[in-house]
Scaffold this motif. Structure first.
Motif, short mmCIF file in Angstrom:
data_model
loop_
_atom_site.label_atom_id
_atom_site.label_comp_id
_atom_site.label_asym_id
_atom_site.label_seq_id
_atom_site.Cartn_x
_atom_site.Cartn_y
_atom_site.Cartn_z
N ILE A 245 30.76 35.22 -10.80
CA ILE A 245 32.05 34.50 -10.75
C ILE A 245 32.30 33.79 -12.08
O ILE A 245 33.40 33.88 -12.65
CB ILE A 245 32.04 33.49 -9.59
N LEU A 246 31.28 33.09 -12.57
CA LEU A 246 31.46 32.32 -13.80
C LEU A 246 31.75 33.20 -15.00
O LEU A 246 32.43 32.79 -15.94
CB LEU A 246 30.22 31.46 -14.06
N THR A 247 31.21 34.42 -14.97
CA THR A 247 31.42 35.34 -16.09
C THR A 247 32.51 36.36 -15.79
O THR A 247 32.69 37.30 -16.56
CB THR A 247 30.11 36.06 -16.44
N ARG A 248 33.17 36.15 -14.63
CA ARG A 248 34.27 37.01 -14.22
C ARG A 248 33.85 38.47 -14.14
O ARG A 248 34.56 39.39 -14.59
CB ARG A 248 35.47 36.83 -15.16
N GLN A 249 32.68 38.67 -13.55
CA GLN A 249 32.16 40.02 -13.34
C GLN A 249 32.32 40.39 -11.87
O GLN A 249 32.34 39.53 -10.98
CB GLN A 249 30.67 40.10 -13.71
N MET B 60 42.36 29.23 -13.53
CA MET B 60 41.15 28.45 -13.30
C MET B 60 40.85 27.58 -14.52
O MET B 60 41.02 28.00 -15.64
CB MET B 60 39.96 29.40 -13.04
N SER B 61 40.46 26.33 -14.27
CA SER B 61 40.17 25.42 -15.38
C SER B 61 38.88 25.83 -16.07
O SER B 61 38.14 26.69 -15.60
CB SER B 61 40.04 23.99 -14.84
N SER B 62 38.58 25.19 -17.23
CA SER B 62 37.36 25.54 -17.96
C SER B 62 36.12 25.22 -17.16
O SER B 62 35.06 25.81 -17.36
CB SER B 62 37.35 24.81 -19.31
N LYS B 63 36.20 24.22 -16.29
CA LYS B 63 35.09 23.89 -15.40
C LYS B 63 35.60 24.01 -13.96
O LYS B 63 36.22 23.08 -13.43
CB LYS B 63 34.57 22.47 -15.69
N PRO B 64 35.32 25.13 -13.32
CA PRO B 64 35.92 25.40 -11.99
C PRO B 64 35.50 24.36 -10.96
O PRO B 64 34.37 23.86 -10.97
CB PRO B 64 35.37 26.78 -11.64
N ARG B 65 36.45 24.08 -10.06
CA ARG B 65 36.17 23.16 -8.96
C ARG B 65 35.72 23.98 -7.76
O ARG B 65 36.39 24.92 -7.33
CB ARG B 65 37.44 22.36 -8.64
N VAL B 66 34.57 23.60 -7.21
CA VAL B 66 33.91 24.39 -6.16
C VAL B 66 33.89 23.61 -4.85
O VAL B 66 33.64 22.40 -4.84
CB VAL B 66 32.47 24.75 -6.59
N ALA B 67 34.13 24.34 -3.76
CA ALA B 67 34.06 23.74 -2.42
C ALA B 67 33.23 24.63 -1.50
O ALA B 67 33.23 25.85 -1.64
CB ALA B 67 35.47 23.57 -1.86
N PHE B 68 32.50 24.00 -0.60
CA PHE B 68 31.73 24.71 0.43
C PHE B 68 32.32 24.36 1.79
O PHE B 68 32.59 23.18 2.08
CB PHE B 68 30.25 24.30 0.38
#
Length: 269
Positions: free
Chosen positions: A151-155, A1-9
């Motif tokens: 998700i962002l903190t991988r918890q 995953m990149s440093s700024k994740p790409r998000v889709a809905f």
């Protein structure tokens, strides 16, 4: 995953109310989006990319083509999130599984032989593995925020597994049964902070049943022939005159899929 994740809905069979619930987060949503790049979200943008890291998927699977689509999303996304009750436990869409396919075709298309490509309605979680689950109809906005941050903190995140009654007690809300109303809070998974009872309504069970929910016991307690039940239940039955069919229908409003999880229950064209 990149440093700024790409998000889709993405949405499947649903009212898209969960996406609207996310949009209503307001300033909180803007704060969350500072940490990601949204690349696919039909409700808010015209462009779309098939290159994403995180996929939020709303709705139920009802067509063969849905299976192929969700499998492709699963293959693309590093993280897949089931967004709301339709995606996680089937919700209203799974109610149709209790009707014969010919009846559905006749009712919807006016032709009992219509080649609709219909399959058994099922949640996304029944087709592909998901990394995070959210519940609620619509999705609980606070829970969405928790999952997003996890998700962002991988918890890891597991939906709460206590009954809604716990949150009613913590908030000091009066018991709905004391008001002679039927409430599914004793059997329903919490995590909504008892929002319906907060505003004077009963719990309708939209977050699904807690693990090990004693449905048979609940039907006995509320049913017309429930001998020896609590006086509060007696008052509720007296007020509503519930039959066993009434009670089962109430429980099935959001929770039909677990009952229909039988693998031989297939509609195929």
């Amino acid at each position: 995953m990149s440093s700024k994740p790409r998000v889709a809905f993405f949405d499947f069979a649903c009212c898209e109310g969960c996406q609207l619930a996310v949009l209503r987060l307001g300033e909180t949503l803007f704060e969350l989006l500072e940490h990601v790049e949204v690349v696919n979200w039909r409700e808010v943008m015209t462009g779309a990319s098939d290159d994403y890291d995180i996929a939020f998927c709303e709705g139920s699977i009802r067509w063969q083509k849905d299976i192929e689509r969700i499998q492709k999303i699963r293959e693309t996304a590093d993280i897949l999130v089931s967004l709301g009750t339709c995606a996680t436990i089937g919700c209203h869409n799974a109610i149709r599984n209790d009707w014969p396919l010919d009846t559905l075709r006749q009712t919807v298309y006016g032709d009992p032989t219509f080649p609709a490509g219909i399959i058994t309605a099922r949640p996304i979680t029944a087709v592909v593995d998901v990394d995070y689950q959210t519940l609620g109809c619509p999705v609980s906005a606070p829970e969405f925020v928790k999952v997003f941050k996890a998700i962002l903190t991988r918890q890891k995140y597991d939906p709460p597994n206590s009954p809604v009654c716990v949150e009613c007690k913590l908030n000091d809300y009066p018991c709905v049964y004391e008001k002679n109303q039927v409430c599914l809070g004793p059997l329903t998974r919490c995590g909504c902070n008892a929002i319906c009872t907060r505003y004077g309504d009963a719990c309708r069970g939209c977050r699904g049943l807690v693990d090990g929910a004693n449905l048979e016991g609940a039907v006995r307690a509320l049913g017309a022939d429930g001998a020896g039940r609590h006086p509060i239940m007696e008052r509720v039955i007296s007020a509503h005159g519930l039959s066993e069919a009434d009670i089962l229908e109430m429980f099935g409003t959001y929770n039909t899929w677990p009952k229909a999880e039988r693998k031989d229950y297939q509609y195929e064209d």
